[in-house]
Design an enzyme around this catalytic site. Structure first.
Site, PDB file in Angstrom:
ATOM      1  CE  LYS A 191      40.233  36.205  38.844  1.00 25.61           C
ATOM      2  NZ  LYS A 191      39.922  36.382  37.433  1.00 25.61           N
TER       3      LYS A 191
HETATM    4  C1  LIG Z   1      40.881  37.790  37.087  1.00 29.31           C
HETATM    5  C2  LIG Z   1      42.029  37.697  36.177  1.00 29.31           C
HETATM    6  C3  LIG Z   1      43.093  38.613  36.242  1.00 29.31           C
HETATM    7  C4  LIG Z   1      43.065  39.825  37.130  1.00 29.31           C
HETATM    8  O1  LIG Z   1      43.035  39.521  38.488  1.00 29.31           O
HETATM    9  P1  LIG Z   1      42.848  40.724  39.548  1.00 29.31           P
HETATM   10  O2  LIG Z   1      43.203  40.071  40.852  1.00 29.31           O
HETATM   11  O3  LIG Z   1      41.426  41.143  39.483  1.00 29.31           O
HETATM   12  O4  LIG Z   1      43.794  41.793  39.165  1.00 29.31           O
HETATM   13  C5  LIG Z   1      44.172  38.419  35.405  1.00 29.31           C
HETATM   14  N1  LIG Z   1      44.214  37.390  34.537  1.00 29.31           N
HETATM   15  C6  LIG Z   1      43.215  36.499  34.432  1.00 29.31           C
HETATM   16  C7  LIG Z   1      43.322  35.367  33.471  1.00 29.31           C
HETATM   17  C8  LIG Z   1      42.076  36.628  35.243  1.00 29.31           C
HETATM   18  O5  LIG Z   1      41.075  35.751  35.117  1.00 29.31           O
END
Ligand SMILES: *Cc1c(COP(=O)(O)O)cnc(C)c1O
Length: 386
Positions: A191
């Site tokens: 992210k």
């Molecule tokens: C990355 C992501 C998640 C999960 O996030 P984590 O912090 O790795 O648990 C959930 N939903 C979406 C849309 C994502 O892109």
């Protein structure tokens, strides 16, 4: 005809976290402080995050997945309930629903934004539906006002999977002051801002915030910091079954430093994304991202949709680019095609989802990417022979 290719630079990755000395110093300070798990730095990160997105309460947790799980629980959702969500998302969206015993109901997306189609959402509401879990697809806000109206009309909760949406805007507001009930963010390195692993829940509701704080920490009635600072002995209670979904102070220290870089990271992404769109929008075999008037994209990912013959040749195109040291990724996954959720009937009801997952391609975009690197990628895309 042969084209004279420029020498390939070192491998251009699809994404790369941007971490510097402030993060290093922050972690070192925590390590030397003697307080390493959830404590003062987590509280500081929460306050700064809440202020940044303009929401009253922010609750740090171990990931966006656990953030979603807790959000569903405090929304009163459990076994036997249905939650509407897109299939076009990372699998954690559906897993958070399934792991608390509820059932994800996959609804198709709008092909222009890749976000939940509110009309299709309404068509899938049943007597068992309790919530809409709207994903802000690779950072672009879902159609929140319409989804909120649908949710209100049918007495449903609206939870935002804002994993990718830090810095994005909807109707002039940053994502994070929820239009519905709760928004959940991720700080995974894929992210825009990262804490290694980590997540954040934001809500305007003080009671929800209070319960979320307790549930992430074994449902303990007081925080470690409160007990530590108490002038009189303090005995806590545990009034329900809770979890250990804590963030550590080391992660929070990284998060505080990342928050300080966020505006510059967003500026850079937006400028690189604009350069891609300017350079690629005339190509007849792909479609650049569309951003509705009332939205501002953070370009957590820059995804193009391949069209016509190119759509059928995506793997070939990705391979050609890889041979030139350019790494790309297939589009957002379709959850309904993975083993735990697979069923033939989903495939029939999700045509747009299938189209995007089969023909989307994510291009490299990261803070340290130079315009020279980007020009090399753009040139390589123009030179791909279908
Ligand atoms: C990355 C992501 C998640 C999960 O996030 P984590 O912090 O790795 O648990 C959930 N939903 C979406 C849309 C994502 O892109």
């Amino acid at each position: 005809m042969t084209t004279l290719l420029k020498p390939a630079p070192a491998m251009i990755p699809v994404a790369r976290p941007y971490i510097g000395e402030e993060e290093e110093r922050g972690v070192l300070d925590v390590l030397r402080s003697g307080w390493v798990t959830q404590g003062p730095r987590v509280a500081e990160f929460e306050a700064k995050f809440a202020e940044y997105v303009g929401c009253e309460h922010a609750i740090a947790v171990s990931s966006c997945t656990t953030a979603l799980q807790l959000s569903l629980i405090v929304s009163g959702i459990g076994p036997g309930d249905e939650v509407i969500c897109p299939s076009l998302s990372f699998i954690a969206t559906a897993n958070a629903i399934a792991c608390i015993g509820a059932t994800p109901v996959f609804v198709d997306i709008d092909l222009s934004t890749y976000n939940l189609d509110p009309a299709a959402v309404e068509a899938h509401i049943s007597t068992r539906t309790k919530a809409i879990l709207a994903v802000h697809q690779i950072g672009l806000s879902a159609e929140l006002n319409t989804l909120h109206l649908v949710a209100a009309k049918h007495g449903l909760k609206l939870i935002e999977d804002a994993a990718c949406a830090i810095g994005s805007e909807y109707d002039g507001q940053l994502i994070g002051r929820p239009v519905g009930d709760i928004a959940c963010f991720s700080f995974h390195p894929r992210k825009i801002m990262t804490t290694g692993e980590g997540g954040m829940i934001t809500t305007r509701d003080a009671d929800l915030a209070e319960r979320l704080r307790r549930l992430r920490q074994h449902a303990m009635s007081m925080s470690d910091v409160t007990r530590h600072n108490a002038k009189q002995i303090a005995i806590e209670t545990y009034d329900e079954i809770g979890f250990n979904f804590r963030m550590t102070d080391m992660q929070a220290a990284v998060g505080i430093a990342q928050l300080g870089r966020l505006d510059s990271m967003l500026d850079k992404r937006r400028s690189l994304a604009q350069r891609y769109s300017n350079a690629l929008e005339h190509l007849s075999w792909l479609r650049v991202p569309y951003v509705p008037e009332n939205c501002r994209h953070n370009y957590q990912s820059y995804m193009v949709l391949l069209i016509g013959e190119a759509a059928a040749q995506r793997d070939h195109i990705m391979q050609r680019l890889l041979e030139r040291n350019i790494s790309t990724r297939r589009a957002i996954m379709a959850i309904h095609r993975e083993a735990p959720y697979r069923s033939a009937s989903w495939e029939d009801s999700l045509p747009q989802t299938s189209l995007v997952t089969d023909t989307g391609m994510i291009l490299p975009l990261f803070h340290q990417m130079t315009e020279e690197d980007q020009d090399y990628v753009i040139e390589a895309i123009h030179e791909v022979q279908l």
